[in-house]
Design a protein around this motif. Structure first.
Motif, PDB file in Angstrom:
ATOM      1  N   PHE A 256       0.817  -1.211   0.000  1.00  0.00           N
ATOM      2  CA  PHE A 256       0.000   0.000   0.000  1.00  0.00           C
ATOM      3  C   PHE A 256       0.854   1.266   0.000  1.00  0.00           C
ATOM      4  CE2 PHE A 256      -2.874  -3.106   2.067  1.00  0.00           C
ATOM      5  CZ  PHE A 256      -3.883  -3.071   1.120  1.00  0.00           C
ATOM      6  N   GLU A 311      -6.133  -7.824   1.652  1.00  0.00           N
ATOM      7  CA  GLU A 311      -5.193  -6.828   1.135  1.00  0.00           C
ATOM      8  C   GLU A 311      -5.141  -6.872  -0.385  1.00  0.00           C
ATOM      9  OE1 GLU A 311      -1.309  -7.156   2.723  1.00  0.00           O
ATOM     10  OE2 GLU A 311      -1.934  -7.021   4.801  1.00  0.00           O
ATOM     11  N   SER A 315      -6.288  -3.934  -2.910  1.00  0.00           N
ATOM     12  CA  SER A 315      -5.316  -3.376  -3.851  1.00  0.00           C
ATOM     13  C   SER A 315      -5.876  -3.382  -5.267  1.00  0.00           C
ATOM     14  CB  SER A 315      -4.016  -4.177  -3.797  1.00  0.00           C
ATOM     15  OG  SER A 315      -3.399  -4.061  -2.540  1.00  0.00           O
ATOM     16  N   ASP A 463      -5.157   4.272  -0.062  1.00  0.00           N
ATOM     17  CA  ASP A 463      -3.965   3.444   0.133  1.00  0.00           C
ATOM     18  C   ASP A 463      -3.350   3.664   1.504  1.00  0.00           C
ATOM     19  OD1 ASP A 463      -3.547   1.625  -1.793  1.00  0.00           O
ATOM     20  OD2 ASP A 463      -1.880   2.628  -2.775  1.00  0.00           O
TER      21      ASP A 463
END
Length: 487
Positions: A256, A311, A315, A463
């Motif tokens: 991130f 995650e 993303s 992010d």
């Protein structure tokens, strides 16, 4: 000559004395075993109990097979009992008080390891049949080394910070509790000469006597139980399994922090995810398949894998928003929440542009502030240099001044002047249309860039939020599970 004779006599005496002693010992053994039966309990009365005093010295923990749950140990066994048929008067045998006889020739208790797991041998037959030492009072002492494989139920919840309890249960296989009874020598087994094991540390070895009634017989059987309290040495697993798994999971949140343009955000997550799956399979290969409980380490790895899957999904969503071609501005509430409030909280003030609450009307007003170059109130000098070149403006102003001077000085050429004016007017109108199109294109480009920039900044702030959220989730999960393992 006399001196040599004395030496010869002394030599003969030294040779004859051991021979005579051996003859006495052989005669004693023959007398004791002449009418002896190794199949009969060594008691003068049938109702009399045979007490077996049992003691064990643990020599080495050979192996703990965790998948099959088998404990392999090397021990020294010591047993004492009284045999009424092995007594003699020392005066009759040259004051000989002790004699050594093979354990195969006398009665020995059929003591076996009840929880034996050695499928290659009969239960409890790992004892070496060594010689027994017999006292003239009938006391028998039988020390023997042995290697045992015993079943041990492992509780792997706190692996690799676990403590295990394994038992070695010894007792007679055929004799009932009213025939042969087991007695403990001390409250604890002897492990003072234990060879250190690389994986396990022995904490204690208490001993207990039991009389247990089984379904086969109404009379209970006697047994003696040695309990091995073991603690795993966790250093190997800590540095080769636990720490690498946690560090790699923490490494994944850096995706991130990577720039959107790098193209490696999802790749990093997938690489770390595959590494964690490998560690999970490695841990599973070391542990027994147990449906009753799941190790905390496996729970930790599974939680980390779930977090990393989230995650990766987040993303992908953020990258999709970053590279899309937006047609409309973000909703007002989203801009207020992200570009104003969250940007201030995360100290991301004006990373790309000043974050403020504005909408499409604000953008249109800002773009309309550019002055119209053909408005008489603005004058010819108001045209923005980035829309129309400066040299072109100067040329237009020069042509206009020349036309005015010609009109004042030459009244006779009125028709010619009118034609020149019309030509200049037509040219200016064409330029006006071109400039209008350029201004519309510039306004549309500015508006599109502004809208796209808002979405880009929202993705960057998302992010940063995800970086903080997943870092906290991984740290809290790791700390809580490790605390439960160690506590």
């Amino acid at each position: 000559m006399g001196f040599l004779l004395k030496i010869f006599i002394l030599f003969c005496l030294q040779v004859s004395l051991p021979t005579e002693a051996a003859d006495v010992e052989a005669k004693l053994i023959d007398d004791l075993l002449s009418q002896y039966s190794r199949y009969v309990r060594p008691v003068a009365m049938e109702s009399q109990l045979v007490e077996i005093f049992y003691h064990m010295k643990l020599s080495r923990i050979l192996k703990i097979d965790e998948r099959n749950q088998i404990l392999a140990t090397a021990v020294w066994l010591e047993q004492w009992w009284h045999d009424d048929y092995l007594k003699w008067n020392p005066e009759d045998y040259d004051n000989l008080t002790e004699v050594t006889i093979s354990s195969r020739r006398i009665w020995i208790p059929d003591t076996v390891l009840y929880n034996s797991a050695d499928v290659d041998k009969e239960p409890g037959t790992g004892v070496l049949l060594t010689n027994a030492v017999i006292n003239y009072t009938g006391g028998v002492y039988w020390p023997a080394p042995a290697i045992f494989k015993s079943s041990c139920s492992l509780v792997i919840t706190r692996f690799p910070f676990d403590e295990q309890t394994c038992i070695l249960k010894f007792g007679p296989w055929a004799y009932l509790g009213n025939e042969v009874i087991m007695r403990q020598v001390s409250e604890s087994g002897d492990f003072s000469q234990l060879t250190p094991n690389g994986q396990w540390k022995l904490l204690a070895m208490p001993v207990e006597e039991h009389l247990v009634k089984y379904g086969c017989c109404p009379i209970p059987f006697s047994d003696i139980t040695f309990t091995l309290e073991l603690r795993r040495k966790e250093l190997f697993y800590l540095f080769n399994l636990v720490i690498p798994s946690i560090l790699m999971s923490w490494l994944s949140v850096l995706s991130f922090y990577m720039p959107m343009e790098s193209g490696e955000k999802v790749g990093l997550n997938i690489t770390v995810l595959l590494a964690l799956v490998f560690f999970l399979l490695l841990g599973a290969s070391l542990l027994p398949p147990n449906a009753d409980s799941v190790p905390l380490l496996a729970q930790l790895l599974e939680c980390i894998i779930v977090i990393m899957c989230l995650e990766t999904a987040m993303s992908v969503i953020v990258l999709r928003l970053y590279y899309r071609e937006p047609k409309t501005t973000p909703p007002r509430w989203l801009r207020w929440l992200v570009l104003d409030k969250l940007a201030d909280i995360l100290f991301m003030h004006g990373r790309r542009h000043p974050f403020r609450d504005y909408d499409d009307a604000d953008i249109d007003e800002g773009l309309a502030a550019i002055q119209d170059p053909f408005d008489p109130e603005n004058g010819p000098g108001s045209i923005d240099d980035r829309i129309v070149g400066k040299s072109l403006l100067e040329k237009l102003a020069l042509q206009e001044s020349v036309a005015k001077e010609t009109q004042k000085g030459e009244d006779s050429d009125y028709e010619s002047d009118s034609g020149l004016t019309d030509a200049i007017g037509g040219t200016v109108k064409q330029i006006e249309r071109c400039v209008s199109r350029l201004m519309e294109h510039a306004q549309e480009t500015d508006r599109s860039d502004s809208v796209k920039q808002q979405w880009l900044d929202i993705c960057i702030i998302f992010d940063r939020i995800l970086l903080i959220a997943f870092t906290l989730a991984l740290v809290m999960t790791s700390v809580i599970v490790l605390f439960l393992m160690v506590a």
